[in-house]
Design an enzyme around this catalytic site. Structure first.
Site, PDB file in Angstrom:
ATOM      1  N   GLU A 166       0.844  -1.205   0.000  1.00 43.52           N
ATOM      2  CA  GLU A 166       0.000   0.000   0.000  1.00 43.52           C
ATOM      3  C   GLU A 166       0.872   1.246   0.000  1.00 43.52           C
ATOM      4  OE1 GLU A 166      -2.780   1.481  -0.108  1.00 43.52           O
ATOM      5  OE2 GLU A 166      -4.431   0.258   0.636  1.00 43.52           O
ATOM      6  N   ASP A 167       0.334   2.328  -0.527  1.00 41.99           N
ATOM      7  CA  ASP A 167       1.070   3.596  -0.458  1.00 41.99           C
ATOM      8  C   ASP A 167       0.956   4.217   0.936  1.00 41.99           C
ATOM      9  OD1 ASP A 167      -1.648   4.090  -0.770  1.00 41.99           O
ATOM     10  OD2 ASP A 167      -1.444   5.484  -2.440  1.00 41.99           O
ATOM     11  N   ASP A 194      -4.535   5.578   5.914  1.00 45.75           N
ATOM     12  CA  ASP A 194      -5.058   6.807   6.506  1.00 45.75           C
ATOM     13  C   ASP A 194      -6.220   6.415   7.433  1.00 45.75           C
ATOM     14  OD1 ASP A 194      -5.287   9.638   6.694  1.00 45.75           O
ATOM     15  OD2 ASP A 194      -6.754   9.703   5.090  1.00 45.75           O
ATOM     16  N   PHE A 254      -1.480  16.284   4.788  1.00 39.78           N
ATOM     17  CA  PHE A 254      -1.724  15.730   3.467  1.00 39.78           C
ATOM     18  C   PHE A 254      -0.426  15.750   2.658  1.00 39.78           C
ATOM     19  CE2 PHE A 254      -3.234  15.523  -0.904  1.00 39.78           C
ATOM     20  CZ  PHE A 254      -4.097  14.434  -0.807  1.00 39.78           C
ATOM     21  N   ARG A 259       2.421  12.880  -8.417  1.00 47.67           N
ATOM     22  CA  ARG A 259       2.826  11.488  -8.195  1.00 47.67           C
ATOM     23  C   ARG A 259       4.305  11.278  -8.534  1.00 47.67           C
ATOM     24  NH1 ARG A 259      -1.855   8.317  -7.375  1.00 47.67           N
ATOM     25  NH2 ARG A 259      -3.695   8.964  -8.533  1.00 47.67           N
TER      26      ARG A 259
END
Ligand code: 5GP
Length: 179
Positions: A98-99, A102, A151, A164
């Site tokens: 996973e990146d 959250d 964020f 990205r």
């Protein structure tokens, strides 16, 4: 692009050092087990390609796509499956890559989906973890970096599909998404 970044949270070097470390740990755990590294698109692409090359053992890869975010910085809370896995995962040792975790909703959805395929084992490796935002109880087995509630973009992470390609993890200036 750089003018939209408030500060670098994790440098390219720090990230690569940590990826090499996790790669060694994963190699030790999965050597001889023919694991499947399963990336959750599309934020994971950069981490995924670095991570799989840091684990020099016989393995396969697969990708699935889920989406929870709209065009903003808040999760919509509704997870939609956009592309399912293509390998048969029954009896396989699966590592979800996973990146970022959250709220945990995306990972919970993904884990429940993969469990239905009866893998021999299932673990999770995430580039970033933002525990302050969790709404469901779920943890990764391997965490690159635990980060504060900000964020972030870069290394696959986007805002409106931009940023990205930044080679580091940066904090996006709030003016960019408060506009
Ligand atoms: P969760 O379901 O855990 O709330 O969210 C997971 C997804 O939300 C991630 O795969 C990622 O796409 C997005 N996300 C969560 N936090 C951030 C963040 O700080 N920056 C970016 N760019 N995306 C995030």
């Amino acid at each position: 692009m750089m003018k939209d970044i408030a500060r670098v949270l994790i440098s390219e070097e720090e990230l690569h050092r940590r990826i090499r470390e996790m790669g060694r740990e994963l190699a030790a755990e999965y050597e001889g087990k023919d694991p499947v590294f399963l990336g959750v698109l599309k934020g994971v692409v950069v981490f995924f390609s670095d991570m799989i090359r840091a684990v020099p053992i016989k393995s396969q890869i697969d990708l699935l796509a889920v989406s929870s975010y709209g065009a903003g910085t808040e999760s919509s809370g509704t997870i939609v499956m956009k592309k399912d896995v293509s390998l048969n995962l029954e009896g396989r040792h699966v590592v979800i890559l996973e990146d970022i975790i959250d709220t945990g909703l995306t990972l919970k959805f993904t884990v429940e989906h993969i469990r239905k395929m009866n893998p021999a084992s299932l673990k999770v490796c995430t580039m970033l973890d933002k525990p302050a935002r969790r709404v469901v109880e779920i943890e990764a087995d391997y965490v690159g970096f635990t980060i504060p509630n900000e964020f972030v973009v870069g290394c696959g992470l986007d805002y409106n599909d931009y940023y990205r390609n930044l080679p580091f993890i940066g904090v996006l200036r709030p003016e960019v998404y408060e506009k």
